[in-house]
Write a protein that holds these residues in place. Sequence first.
Motif: not given
Length: 1057
Positions: A441, A502, A506
Amino acid sequence: MDPAGQSPPGTLPGEESPEMDLSHRFSKEELALLYEEVLYTIRHRLGKPEQQHVGDSQELYSYVQKAFGMDAEEHGVIMQQVMELESPIYCLKATVKEAKGILGKDVSGLSDPYCLLGIEARSQEPAHTDHKKRMKAVVKDLIPEDQIHRTQVINQTLSPVWNETFILEFKDVETASFHLDMWDSDVVESMRHKLGELTDLHGLKRIFKDARKDKGQDDFLGNVVVRLKDLHCWNDQWYQLEPRTETYPERGHCHLQFLLTHKKRATTCSRTQPSYTVHRHLLQQLVSHEILQHQAGSTSWDGELSSHASTVLYLHATQKDLSDFHQDMAQWLAYSKLYQSLEFNSSCLLHQITSIEYRWVQERLRPEQKAELAESFQSLLTYGVSLIRRFRIIFPLSVPRSTERLQSLLRVLVQMCKTKAFRELCTPSPDLPQMVSTALKSGTTEWFHMQKQHLKPMVKSIEENSKALSKLLLEVIEDLKQCQKIWNKLFSTNLKLNIFSIAYLELESLVAEHVQEQLHKVDSSMSRPTAESLFDLYRKLQELYQMKDSLPSRDGPLALSNFHQWFEEALPLWLQKAYTTTLERAQRAIQMDQLKPYGYHKHSTSTVDLSTCYAQIVTTWQQLNWPDPEKAFMIMVNLLEDMCKISLMYCKLIKERAEALSLSEQNEGEAANKLCIVVNNIEQLRLLMLKLPSQLAWAQLEQRMRGIIEPQQIQNALHNQLDSTVACLDHEVRDVVQALATKLEKGIARHIQELSSSSDTQKPEDSIIPLMKFLESELQYLNEHLVQENFKSLLTLLWHHTLSVLSAAWGPQVPSVQHCQRLFCALKSLERCFHAEGCGLPLETLHSAAFRTLEAHLALCSTTSRKLIQKYFSNRIQQQLDTSSEKYGAVTIKALYRPSEQKLHVEVLNATNLIPLDSNGGCGWAGQPQGPLSLVPAMPQSGEMLAMLGLSLDSLIPSEKCRQEGACLLLTVFDYDVLGSNDLEGEAFFPLCRLPGLNTEEDEADMGRVPQTRLPLTHPKPTDDILQLLESRKRDKEAQAFVKLRKQRAKQSKETE
């Protein structure tokens, strides 16, 4: 290398330059002491070289000099120091493991073996005169008692297991020999005890033998003698036990393990540091040199050491007597630390971590060793996670084998975290998937900001900002595709992590925030270039948002959920841009169009350009994919209106273009050709418009509009508008096709007129040749230049015109037979021509009502009088068959044909239900065969309304005439009047083709078996086409006679029209 540090130019982050000197890892003093250690190791090497090792010490000196970066002077100084150092104590670490197949010396047949072993310092060369004797000597006779070592006694066995290790010191490996004697321990026992153990005759012999020897004397079982110079640094093998005499040559084997080591090494490192630490430092220095010498670069080095490095490390580990576990630990510490500097192929670490796991026993390590190993675990974990955080930079797909390198790193980290050593030393154990997820992240965020900074425009303008945003989104989308297609498999397999999910969550949030921030700077009165740049941005955002469908699951709406609302002010400008671009391109295409076929097609270039423009509008609609259904419907209405306007404008301009080109060329043939191209272009445009509902997915749009907009409104706004435009295009096509047809109609009319006025002596087939040649030439030309639909439309117009011309040529006056035959031949030939064996007009179109009427009239007019008469009787026979009513009465007959005599025999039985015409209600009758038959006289009969006649007649008639068309027996019933003319009661027609006996070879024997036939009486109709046609043939006597007779009957008929 610090994970966050900067890489030298030309290298990837996490790598070192191949020319980089890594000796700075140690200080100059530390490097000199380590060099002293390695030179000392080579100088005091022991054992025969292994096959894969380097035996020449000078080669090893040269190698380590390069590996340590020492010049000749430095090497000479340290080498002199090493030569002045005291030599180590040479040791043989001998392990007596086990024996098998030894002699049984006790009365029980077993032995109580033990071993005596030691080092004899004297030479054991074969040339020595006393060699054979010394080989047979026992240890206690050769070696001082204080240098003899003894194993434990293993009672009552022939396969003893000791596993005892002894350190035996020696001075000169060239002259020293290892001796081992194996003895059977003999304890003084009573005769009674020995007899109790007696098992066989051999045991009895052993008792007598023991009685002769001294009490407590041990029995010799065999010995092993090995010259130390014949040993490798490490040996593990079975040796045969040698006898002192030839009495028992087979005495079994003994399993021995040897290791040549040092004690009291004089180097500073050996005196001040733990052995595995020194070995780790030496390993680290040599491996770093090996990596930098690797030609393909550090990342491809697979851990294979050169023979020189392997030899030096092997000598050092054996001389320092490092255990396998400590060697593995030293290698792990060195390799894991080097990996953080050089980032070689991490698969090299797998072997080390696996070996530590296999040999792990925590109690074998001192506290400082445990702390050092735990620190290496934590350090590698931290570094590995930092590499994963920057995987886009560290493992770029542009560099070969990047995926394999990342895969290897993930496997190492996962394997390391699973080991018992890691779980016991690193408490609490970190959650590797959680650490990696957090790192991914933060790494994704860092990468996004780095890309944003890199793509930041130099010029501060709305257009440049929009272009920069589009480029940034392109990078984001490409990165997500790589995560989905390539990286996801690696992280899912090793860590059960979905890197695409992920990264997407983001990046989607970062993109939404950044784009909104930039769009707030856009003024509502934006320019057209600004709107165009925003459209590209909208498409990229749409592509990014649509990638959400690949997410396994998510909570709550995404930041991009309503991104389309950010572009509502730019939407009208986008639609206007699409319209003006298409309009301008269509106008430009028409101006440049020479109205010539494009390639193998029958339309011209302007239609191709317009088709491309329409395809672009369809693509624009698909790219917009506006989420709001009501707004999407309005967009669709606008697009359709624009395309309809452009279509109608195209029709007008392309016709004007054809007219202008035709005027400039002054060529009638070329003008027709231009008209063909025009009609093909409009037809192609019509087909394009008809495809719009499917291309623009109207069905899906209507599905989305349910409950929002009424279906009738959709019908009016979309379907009706499209239908109206298509109807206009159809009208345009018909107009142009009609213009083409008009050019041909004059030629067709002229040829039919010439055919009509040709001589009656000319054959019909010859008279139609000019007409057919004209049509063949013209229609072939039009078929080549018109698309199929337009060509068939043209054929339809020409066909209707041709039928009208043929009808006019027939005329109101009655033509001659030959004239009608020419017209009929022309009609049938034209039918075949326009049908063209199924390639032209279908028969359903050709066989119109006008055609059928004309065909019937011409067929009759072109027939001979005799055929017409046969046709007349065929019609009356059919009328007879169709009549079931007996309003004029009926007549009953029997008819039989006798083939042998070719005679027709008829019996008239009765007539019933006749209409009374006399005052007394009586009537008469008469009968005659008709058609190709001769006449038979009729017999009058007076009587009542029911006449029982019982008359019979015979007529000679050939059978083939009975089968001819119209052959029948005509029965006419009259009301006989003595004073005036007879009145007609009715007529009946019996077809001769149905005569019993006609189709058999033998005569019917009995007339009584022939069935009766009841025939309803009929009256002829006042008018008949065939009779009128026959009447018009004034010069035909047969026709006139027949018509006269039938007109008499018609005058007496009670039928009306």
